[in-house]
Motif scaffolding. Structure first.
Motif, PDB file in Angstrom:
ATOM      1  N   CYS A 110       0.864  -1.176   0.000  1.00 21.25           N
ATOM      2  CA  CYS A 110       0.000   0.000   0.000  1.00 21.25           C
ATOM      3  C   CYS A 110       0.904   1.229   0.000  1.00 21.25           C
ATOM      4  CB  CYS A 110      -0.886  -0.007   1.239  1.00 21.25           C
ATOM      5  SG  CYS A 110      -1.817   1.508   1.492  1.00 21.25           S
ATOM      6  N   PHE A 111       0.552   2.214  -0.785  1.00 20.93           N
ATOM      7  CA  PHE A 111       1.370   3.416  -0.890  1.00 20.93           C
ATOM      8  C   PHE A 111       0.841   4.562  -0.027  1.00 20.93           C
ATOM      9  CE2 PHE A 111       1.786   1.219  -5.031  1.00 20.93           C
ATOM     10  CZ  PHE A 111       3.059   0.727  -4.808  1.00 20.93           C
ATOM     11  N   CYS A 112      -0.187   4.285   0.760  1.00 22.89           N
ATOM     12  CA  CYS A 112      -0.737   5.298   1.657  1.00 22.89           C
ATOM     13  C   CYS A 112       0.199   5.482   2.857  1.00 22.89           C
ATOM     14  CB  CYS A 112      -2.111   4.865   2.178  1.00 22.89           C
ATOM     15  SG  CYS A 112      -3.333   4.575   0.907  1.00 22.89           S
ATOM     16  N   PRO A 113       0.162   6.653   3.476  1.00 18.25           N
ATOM     17  CA  PRO A 113       0.942   6.815   4.708  1.00 18.25           C
ATOM     18  C   PRO A 113       0.468   5.803   5.754  1.00 18.25           C
ATOM     19  CG  PRO A 113       0.148   8.932   3.908  1.00 18.25           C
ATOM     20  CD  PRO A 113      -0.507   7.881   3.068  1.00 18.25           C
ATOM     21  N   GLY A 114       1.392   5.106   6.343  1.00 16.71           N
ATOM     22  CA  GLY A 114       1.057   4.119   7.364  1.00 16.71           C
ATOM     23  C   GLY A 114       0.688   2.760   6.823  1.00 16.71           C
ATOM     24  N   ASN A 115       0.670   2.605   5.511  1.00 19.75           N
ATOM     25  CA  ASN A 115       0.350   1.313   4.872  1.00 19.75           C
ATOM     26  C   ASN A 115      -0.952   0.703   5.397  1.00 19.75           C
ATOM     27  OD1 ASN A 115       2.677   1.384   3.295  1.00 19.75           O
ATOM     28  ND2 ASN A 115       3.892   0.409   4.897  1.00 19.75           N
ATOM     29  N   ILE A 116      -2.000   1.509   5.515  1.00 26.09           N
ATOM     30  CA  ILE A 116      -3.248   1.030   6.109  1.00 26.09           C
ATOM     31  C   ILE A 116      -4.009   0.048   5.221  1.00 26.09           C
ATOM     32  CG2 ILE A 116      -3.554   3.037   7.601  1.00 26.09           C
ATOM     33  CD1 ILE A 116      -5.520   4.162   5.540  1.00 26.09           C
ATOM     34  N   HIS A 117      -3.704   0.004   3.935  1.00 27.19           N
ATOM     35  CA  HIS A 117      -4.419  -0.888   3.020  1.00 27.19           C
ATOM     36  C   HIS A 117      -3.593  -2.122   2.629  1.00 27.19           C
ATOM     37  CE1 HIS A 117      -6.374   3.084   2.143  1.00 27.19           C
ATOM     38  NE2 HIS A 117      -7.388   2.330   2.505  1.00 27.19           N
ATOM     39  N   THR A 118      -2.504  -2.370   3.305  1.00 23.47           N
ATOM     40  CA  THR A 118      -1.676  -3.524   2.986  1.00 23.47           C
ATOM     41  C   THR A 118      -2.458  -4.801   3.287  1.00 23.47           C
ATOM     42  OG1 THR A 118       0.328  -2.300   3.475  1.00 23.47           O
ATOM     43  CG2 THR A 118       0.507  -4.680   3.495  1.00 23.47           C
ATOM     44  N   THR A 119      -2.505  -5.714   2.302  1.00 22.96           N
ATOM     45  CA  THR A 119      -3.229  -6.968   2.471  1.00 22.96           C
ATOM     46  C   THR A 119      -2.395  -8.129   1.943  1.00 22.96           C
ATOM     47  OG1 THR A 119      -4.317  -6.760   0.323  1.00 22.96           O
ATOM     48  CG2 THR A 119      -5.490  -5.866   2.222  1.00 22.96           C
ATOM     49  N   ALA A 120      -2.817  -9.307   2.286  1.00 22.15           N
ATOM     50  CA  ALA A 120      -2.158 -10.516   1.788  1.00 22.15           C
ATOM     51  C   ALA A 120      -3.063 -11.156   0.738  1.00 22.15           C
ATOM     52  CB  ALA A 120      -1.906 -11.482   2.929  1.00 22.15           C
ATOM     53  N   LEU A 121      -2.458 -11.579  -0.350  1.00 24.16           N
ATOM     54  CA  LEU A 121      -3.167 -12.242  -1.428  1.00 24.16           C
ATOM     55  C   LEU A 121      -2.642 -13.664  -1.532  1.00 24.16           C
ATOM     56  CD1 LEU A 121      -4.961 -12.227  -4.035  1.00 24.16           C
ATOM     57  CD2 LEU A 121      -2.912 -11.459  -5.250  1.00 24.16           C
ATOM     58  N   ASN A 149      10.246   5.676  -3.106  1.00 22.96           N
ATOM     59  CA  ASN A 149      10.435   4.857  -1.896  1.00 22.96           C
ATOM     60  C   ASN A 149      10.380   3.362  -2.158  1.00 22.96           C
ATOM     61  OD1 ASN A 149      10.671   7.153  -0.334  1.00 22.96           O
ATOM     62  ND2 ASN A 149       8.487   7.223   0.118  1.00 22.96           N
ATOM     63  N   ASN A 150       9.568   2.951  -3.153  1.00 18.76           N
ATOM     64  CA  ASN A 150       9.315   1.523  -3.344  1.00 18.76           C
ATOM     65  C   ASN A 150       9.824   0.942  -4.661  1.00 18.76           C
ATOM     66  OD1 ASN A 150       7.878   1.344  -0.861  1.00 18.76           O
ATOM     67  ND2 ASN A 150       6.155   2.347  -1.858  1.00 18.76           N
ATOM     68  N   GLY A 151      10.195   1.739  -5.629  1.00 18.25           N
ATOM     69  CA  GLY A 151      10.704   1.233  -6.904  1.00 18.25           C
ATOM     70  C   GLY A 151       9.601   0.960  -7.916  1.00 18.25           C
ATOM     71  N   TRP A 152       9.899   0.054  -8.849  1.00 13.51           N
ATOM     72  CA  TRP A 152       8.991  -0.254  -9.957  1.00 13.51           C
ATOM     73  C   TRP A 152       7.946  -1.296  -9.578  1.00 13.51           C
ATOM     74  CZ3 TRP A 152       8.306   2.455 -14.171  1.00 13.51           C
ATOM     75  CH2 TRP A 152       9.325   3.280 -14.622  1.00 13.51           C
ATOM     76  N   ALA A 194       5.514  -5.558  -7.061  1.00  9.81           N
ATOM     77  CA  ALA A 194       6.858  -5.014  -7.232  1.00  9.81           C
ATOM     78  C   ALA A 194       7.647  -5.931  -8.167  1.00  9.81           C
ATOM     79  CB  ALA A 194       7.563  -4.911  -5.879  1.00  9.81           C
ATOM     80  N   LEU A 195       8.397  -5.328  -9.069  1.00 10.52           N
ATOM     81  CA  LEU A 195       9.232  -6.129  -9.958  1.00 10.52           C
ATOM     82  C   LEU A 195      10.190  -7.013  -9.167  1.00 10.52           C
ATOM     83  CD1 LEU A 195      10.147  -3.833 -12.984  1.00 10.52           C
ATOM     84  CD2 LEU A 195       8.749  -5.896 -12.957  1.00 10.52           C
ATOM     85  N   GLU A 196      10.645  -6.500  -8.051  1.00  9.57           N
ATOM     86  CA  GLU A 196      11.534  -7.269  -7.177  1.00  9.57           C
ATOM     87  C   GLU A 196      10.852  -8.543  -6.686  1.00  9.57           C
ATOM     88  OE1 GLU A 196      13.466  -6.581  -2.796  1.00  9.57           O
ATOM     89  OE2 GLU A 196      13.411  -4.858  -4.145  1.00  9.57           O
ATOM     90  N   ASP A 197       9.585  -8.433  -6.283  1.00  7.92           N
ATOM     91  CA  ASP A 197       8.836  -9.609  -5.827  1.00  7.92           C
ATOM     92  C   ASP A 197       8.603 -10.586  -6.976  1.00  7.92           C
ATOM     93  OD1 ASP A 197       8.672  -8.592  -3.259  1.00  7.92           O
ATOM     94  OD2 ASP A 197       6.646  -7.789  -3.525  1.00  7.92           O
ATOM     95  N   LEU A 198       8.225 -10.065  -8.128  1.00  2.00           N
ATOM     96  CA  LEU A 198       7.989 -10.902  -9.298  1.00  2.00           C
ATOM     97  C   LEU A 198       9.262 -11.673  -9.676  1.00  2.00           C
ATOM     98  CD1 LEU A 198       5.858 -11.655 -11.419  1.00  2.00           C
ATOM     99  CD2 LEU A 198       6.706  -9.748 -12.790  1.00  2.00           C
ATOM    100  N   ASP A 199      10.379 -10.976  -9.680  1.00  2.00           N
ATOM    101  CA  ASP A 199      11.666 -11.624  -9.978  1.00  2.00           C
ATOM    102  C   ASP A 199      11.989 -12.711  -8.954  1.00  2.00           C
ATOM    103  OD1 ASP A 199      12.140 -10.090 -12.228  1.00  2.00           O
ATOM    104  OD2 ASP A 199      13.447  -8.663 -11.195  1.00  2.00           O
TER     105      ASP A 199
END
Length: 136
Positions: free
Chosen positions: A17-28, A47-50, A65-70
Motif C-alpha cells: 500500500c502506498f498510503c501513509p502508514g500502509n493502512i491498506h496492505t493486504t495478503a493475497l 520509496n518503493n521502486g517499480w 513489485a518487480l523485485e517480488d515478481l523476480d
C-alpha cells in the motif's frame, strides 16, 4: 510486452500500500495453477521502486513489485510456458535414464513430476489460446 506465468505452488503475496502508514496492505493467496498476466502498465515510486499491474486468472488485478515478481520466478513459484517446456524435456530424459538403469523409485518420482508439470503446461496453454483470441 505482456508476460504470463502460472503458479507452481500455493503461496501468499503481500500487496503493498502506498498510503501513509500502509493502512491498506493486504495478503493475497496465489493458489497453485493460478495464472498471472503481467501487463505493460507500470508505476514507479521513489520509496518503493517499480511496480507492474498483474491480473490473476483474468479476474482481479493488483500491482506487484518487480523485485517480488523476480524473486517468485527465481525460486520457482511462478513459471512460464517456456520454463515448463524445458522441464518436461528434462523429465522425459530422466524417465529414459531411470528405465535404462532399472531405477523404479526414480521412475515413479519423475513420472509424478512429469504429470504435474504437464497439467500446469496444459492449463497455461489453454489460457494463452483464449488470451490470443480475445486480445487480438
Amino acid at each position: 510486452m505482456i508476460q504470463y506465468f502460472i503458479a507452481k505452488e500455493t503461496f501468499t503475496h503481500q500487496i503493498d500500500c502506498f498510503c501513509p502508514g500502509n493502512i491498506h496492505t493486504t495478503a493475497l493467496t496465489i493458489n497453485k495453477m493460478d495464472i498471472i498476466e503481467v501487463t505493460n502498465e507500470q508505476s514507479f515510486t521513489f520509496n518503493n521502486g517499480w511496480y507492474v499491474q498483474a491480473i490473476i486468472n483474468n479476474r482481479g488485478h493488483f500491482y506487484i513489485a518487480l523485485e517480488d515478481l523476480d524473486r517468485y520466478f527465481a525460486i520457482g513459484r511462478l513459471v512460464t510456458d517456456f520454463d515448463l517446456e524445458l522441464r518436461l524435456n528434462y523429465l522425459r530424459f530422466q524417465i529414459d535414464q531411470a528405465l535404462e538403469i532399472n531405477d523404479e523409485e526414480l521412475f515413479l518420482n519423475t513420472t509424478s513430476q512429469l504429470k504435474e508439470s504437464s497439467e500446469l503446461k496444459k492449463k497455461l496453454e489453454n489460457y494463452l489460446m483464449i488470451a490470443d483470441i480475445y486480445h487480438v
